[in-house]
Design an enzyme around this catalytic site. Sequence first.
Site, PDB file in Angstrom:
ATOM      1  N   SER A 110      41.000  32.875  40.818  1.00 55.42           N
ATOM      2  CA  SER A 110      40.909  33.509  41.911  1.00 55.42           C
ATOM      3  C   SER A 110      42.005  34.512  42.429  1.00 55.42           C
ATOM      4  CB  SER A 110      40.550  32.532  43.187  1.00 55.42           C
ATOM      5  OG  SER A 110      40.658  33.240  44.378  1.00 55.42           O
ATOM      6  N   GLY A 111      41.777  35.820  42.787  1.00 57.88           N
ATOM      7  CA  GLY A 111      43.073  36.371  43.166  1.00 57.88           C
ATOM      8  C   GLY A 111      43.733  37.371  41.985  1.00 57.88           C
ATOM      9  N   THR A 115      37.118  40.871  40.684  1.00 60.08           N
ATOM     10  CA  THR A 115      36.080  41.627  41.591  1.00 60.08           C
ATOM     11  C   THR A 115      36.511  43.229  41.512  1.00 60.08           C
ATOM     12  OG1 THR A 115      35.780  39.971  42.870  1.00 60.08           O
ATOM     13  CG2 THR A 115      35.031  41.787  43.565  1.00 60.08           C
ATOM     14  N   ASN A 160      43.419  34.382  48.027  1.00 54.38           N
ATOM     15  CA  ASN A 160      42.763  35.778  48.219  1.00 54.38           C
ATOM     16  C   ASN A 160      42.090  35.987  49.258  1.00 54.38           C
ATOM     17  OD1 ASN A 160      41.440  38.256  47.476  1.00 54.38           O
ATOM     18  ND2 ASN A 160      40.549  37.637  45.648  1.00 54.38           N
ATOM     19  N   SER A 163      38.020  36.519  48.629  1.00 51.72           N
ATOM     20  CA  SER A 163      37.882  36.144  47.375  1.00 51.72           C
ATOM     21  C   SER A 163      36.119  35.659  47.271  1.00 51.72           C
ATOM     22  CB  SER A 163      38.504  34.572  47.546  1.00 51.72           C
ATOM     23  OG  SER A 163      38.092  33.671  46.283  1.00 51.72           O
ATOM     24  N   SER A 164      35.605  36.001  45.923  1.00 51.81           N
ATOM     25  CA  SER A 164      34.444  35.900  45.899  1.00 51.81           C
ATOM     26  C   SER A 164      33.988  34.391  45.589  1.00 51.81           C
ATOM     27  CB  SER A 164      33.803  36.531  44.619  1.00 51.81           C
ATOM     28  OG  SER A 164      34.529  37.682  44.530  1.00 51.81           O
ATOM     29  N   GLY A 390      37.603  32.343  36.572  1.00 48.51           N
ATOM     30  CA  GLY A 390      38.045  31.731  35.243  1.00 48.51           C
ATOM     31  C   GLY A 390      38.347  30.357  35.386  1.00 48.51           C
ATOM     32  N   GLU A 392      39.679  26.614  36.454  1.00 48.14           N
ATOM     33  CA  GLU A 392      40.343  26.607  37.787  1.00 48.14           C
ATOM     34  C   GLU A 392      41.036  24.764  37.397  1.00 48.14           C
ATOM     35  OE1 GLU A 392      38.332  26.345  41.449  1.00 48.14           O
ATOM     36  OE2 GLU A 392      38.103  28.656  41.187  1.00 48.14           O
TER      37      GLU A 392
END
Length: 1080
Positions: A110-111, A115, A160, A163-164, A390, A392
């Site tokens: 994340s981050g 995206t 993020n 974040s999605s 990805g 985690e």
Amino acid sequence: MAKMEVKTSLLDNMIGVGDMVLLEPLNEESFIDNLKKRFDHNEIYTYIGSVVISVNPYRSLPIYSPEKVEDYRNRNFYELSPHIFALSDEAYRSLRDQDKDQCILITGESGAGKTEASKLVMSYVAAVCGKGAEVNQVKEQLLQSNPVLEAFGNAKTVRNDNSSRFGKYMDIEFDFKGDPLGGVISNYLLEKSRVVKQPRGERNFHIFYQLLSGASEDLLQKLKLERDFSRYNYLSLDSAKVNGVDDAANFRTVRNAMQIVGFMDHEAQSVLEVIAAVLKLGNIEFKPESRVNGLDESKIKDKNELKEICELTGIDQSVLERAFSFRTVEAKQEKVSTTLNVAQAYYARDALAKNLYSRLFSWLVNRINESIKAQTKVRKKVMGVLDIYGFEIFENADNSFEQFIINYCNEKLQQIFIELTLKEEQEEYIREDIEWTHIDYFNNAVICDLIENNTNGILAMLDEECLRPGTVTDETFLEKLNQVCATHQHFESRMSKCSRFLNDTSLPHSCFRIQHYAGKVMYQVEGFVDKNNDLLYRDLSQAMWKASHSLIKALFPEGNPAKINLKRPPTAGSQFKASVATLMKNLQTKNPNYIRCIKPNDKKAAHIFNDALVCHQIRYLGLLENVRVRRAGYAFRQAYEPCLERYKMLCKQTWPHWKGPARAGVEVLFNELEFPVEEYSFGRSKIFIRNPRTLFKLEDLRKRRLEDLATLIQKIFRGWKCRTHFLLMKKSQIVIAAWSRRYAQQKKYQQIKSSTIVIQSFIRGWKARKILRELKHEKRCQEAVTTIAAFWHGTQVRREYRKFFRANAGKKIYEFTLQRIVQKYFLEMKNKMPSLSPIDKNWPARPYLFLDSTHKELKRIFHLWRCKKYRDQFTDQRKLIYEEKLEASELFKDKKALYPSSVGQPFQGAYLEISKDPKYKKLKDAIEEKIIIAEVVNKINRANGKCASRIFLLTNNNLLLADQKSGNIKSEVPLGDVTKVSMSSQNDGFFAVHLKEGSGAASKGDFLFSSDHLIEMATKLYRTTLSQTKQKLNIEISDEFLVQFRQDKVCVKFIQGNQKNGSVPTCKRKNNRLLEVAVP
Ligand SMILES: Nc1ncnc2c1ncn2[C@@H]1O[C@H](COP(=O)(O)OP(=O)(O)O)[C@@H](O)[C@H]1O
Ligand SMILES: [Mg+2]
């Protein structure tokens, strides 16, 4: 000259190495160093073969401009420095030109920039694919689906701000020309727990905040909402505002995007109503209530919120209220209803909110798909973009069911990567006719099997546990795992009997650990069962289905009693497994392109590169593994043409031009360089180099050779430049010298010339003077001689004649001669005397010049004498007459034209003999004095100018006028009263006598007369006045004068008259100011 083709390469101006495959030595440290070095130089992209590693720069870099798009457009992958555009271009061209479906797999934590990367790929493809109104609309819809999905599916997290919270796979469909036709979006595993609870420092999904900040008052009222975030339990308050994010503006963007994507107004409204309902659900609270039978029961605290939800959604309030208090379990034909205690009621409420939201999200995705799906039925080419989390790995034991699922997905992706990369590699070897050698690498299929195996995989066992009757807890599940998987190489647990990890204190009892290909992850088993069950009580779904709100009704189809299904719905795990399986199947048919995103630091800050953090990511992304797989066979390959082009300068035969096939050229080249044969292989169209070292050696040699070549070129150029310069200087020097010599010679010549002239002139002058001197001398000598001779002669003559001259004889002769001449003169004059008339002008001529004065004096004396003689003859009377004549001459000569005619007339005075005519006896008696003039004149009438005869008498004292006939005196003027006489200058006898003003005679005014003897009369009047009054009478001679008539002054003007009146002037009184006298 042939046009020079500039071939660039990834290898040019490389910072670190642009392709990790070329890294030597290959280990974690060098890998990170290389990334860091490139990151510090703003090179955020690095390749592993065709995989792009992207390090999030956390600041905008100027590398995505339209110019950059143009740079990368239609260029070979290895031609320019690594870039996400190169990968996008490669994928797009391969899709368009080779008809290969593509997928772009973007992974990272994340981050890390997944995206953003997916958006960059999409925007690149949008920029390079076809243009046109229809195509542009499709592009716009595809691009605008992003903001909608981000609003509902993204949230601020600690990692993020945007974040999605869902996995996304989007297929973009193209026609055969490469123009976009539409797309299909699939979503995976929305993090729905966020709807009801958010970790500290994080927010709920963006849409809640956007709605409350951006909606108009009107809309809020319709949705029965209040703007204040703090009113809603589901919205955590500690980070409701995100720096640099304007929720209100984003709300407008989202609504606009929804419109573009094709949402109808009522649909958008329904969506917002569902969002409002979710928010309000969070505000429903329960309180315990005990019933008589001892069972716990809950009750809604404040029914107001419930009422509003029901109004919004069109659900019967009692139905919903009941659903929150009871749970009905149907088994076979039986229906058992149990009451819910407070905790269960809350659980039910949250489950409803989560379900409502996640189903809404899925509905949104489907709705968007409906809009963006390709309209035509033609065969489509597809480019899929996968943006999914990805690996985690949380610290300690915070990894739960979600992480397990995500990591499972990543294992599958790695599997595909290995499969496809190796497949591709193998295919290339076959294509290139290279012998296939075994590649040693780690295959993670065994881990995938541990998780997904249908009989003893972890997911299967979890499902089994969930379905098992009896008490099921997370612990029973772990126990089961420990039994079944204990022997699996990648499974670690302390509970298994013969566990190798019995003494491993780092592994808590409530956890199990899996050795993923990217590293070990420890999972906390708590919550697995519950999350897998994803339970929503049937009463609630049925209540929802009963809503009159069509969207909500559609979201809960299982609530329809007609379709009642006693079978349990599929668990979350099995659902995910199924969707991952479809995804994998889908991906396997496509050509994969990988983007691995890496987060350089935890602070969302630019320029910071945290080695430990990156190392961690590299490990779980399996990047080193990537490089190893990629390098398993040959590390580097290149087509013959560019290879020859790049290295041809390393061998004499190929430099500067190789005539023949490129492959032969490369063979010659490599033979010449004497690389060991096992280091390279010749494929059909490419050279394969096993070890990066060989490539770098080549590069090194090339660099050195280029330097040599550059030096050579420089040398030749410098030589040429100097020589050209020298030749030019030489030429110029000759020209300058010629001109300078010419100038010097010219100057010298001029000097000599002028000096010559000076010398010449001096010499000539000197010569001339010499001659002149000689001549002068000669002349003087001659003169002297003459003088001397003259003197000498004089002396001689005088000496000779002295005896003949007396001293004063000359003088005497002279005097005598003079006397004789004078004597002769006088004697001759005596005989030549002129007459005695004073007016005789004759006089004899002068005989000698020296007698001139004498002659004139003699003439004067003679004349005086002659006049004296003449005068002596005059009587006194005659003398008087002449005096008068002289006076007249003085007065009128050259003044009056009448004068000359008067000269010959004798002045008689008394023309009228008064004394003799008896007529005038009385008149004669009246006058006692001597009469000087008596004459008849014409008196001019003052009034009309007519003439009348009068006798004009002048005596010593008076002037008298008398009638001619009777002799009576008409007027008498004493001479003292006469002031002036006026007359013309012409030949007439007209005159005026002016009288003294105020005198007795002047009462009638001045007199005007005309007389034949004007000159005489005027002269006599003048003389008499002078002798009597001792005053000179004023005589005015003018052709225009003024006279006084009584009171008037009248101008008398003389004009030229005609001849008919004879010589008498005629007068005419013109008016009282003018009297005209016409003179003949
Ligand atoms: N290529 C990039 N250039 C500039 N900033 C970037 C780039 N990629 C990511 N970022 C920054 O990082 C943040 C997180 O990126 P995002 O793509 O949302 O991460 P992920 O989807 O992996 O969670 C973005 O909001 C942006 O500020
Ligand atoms: Mg994201």
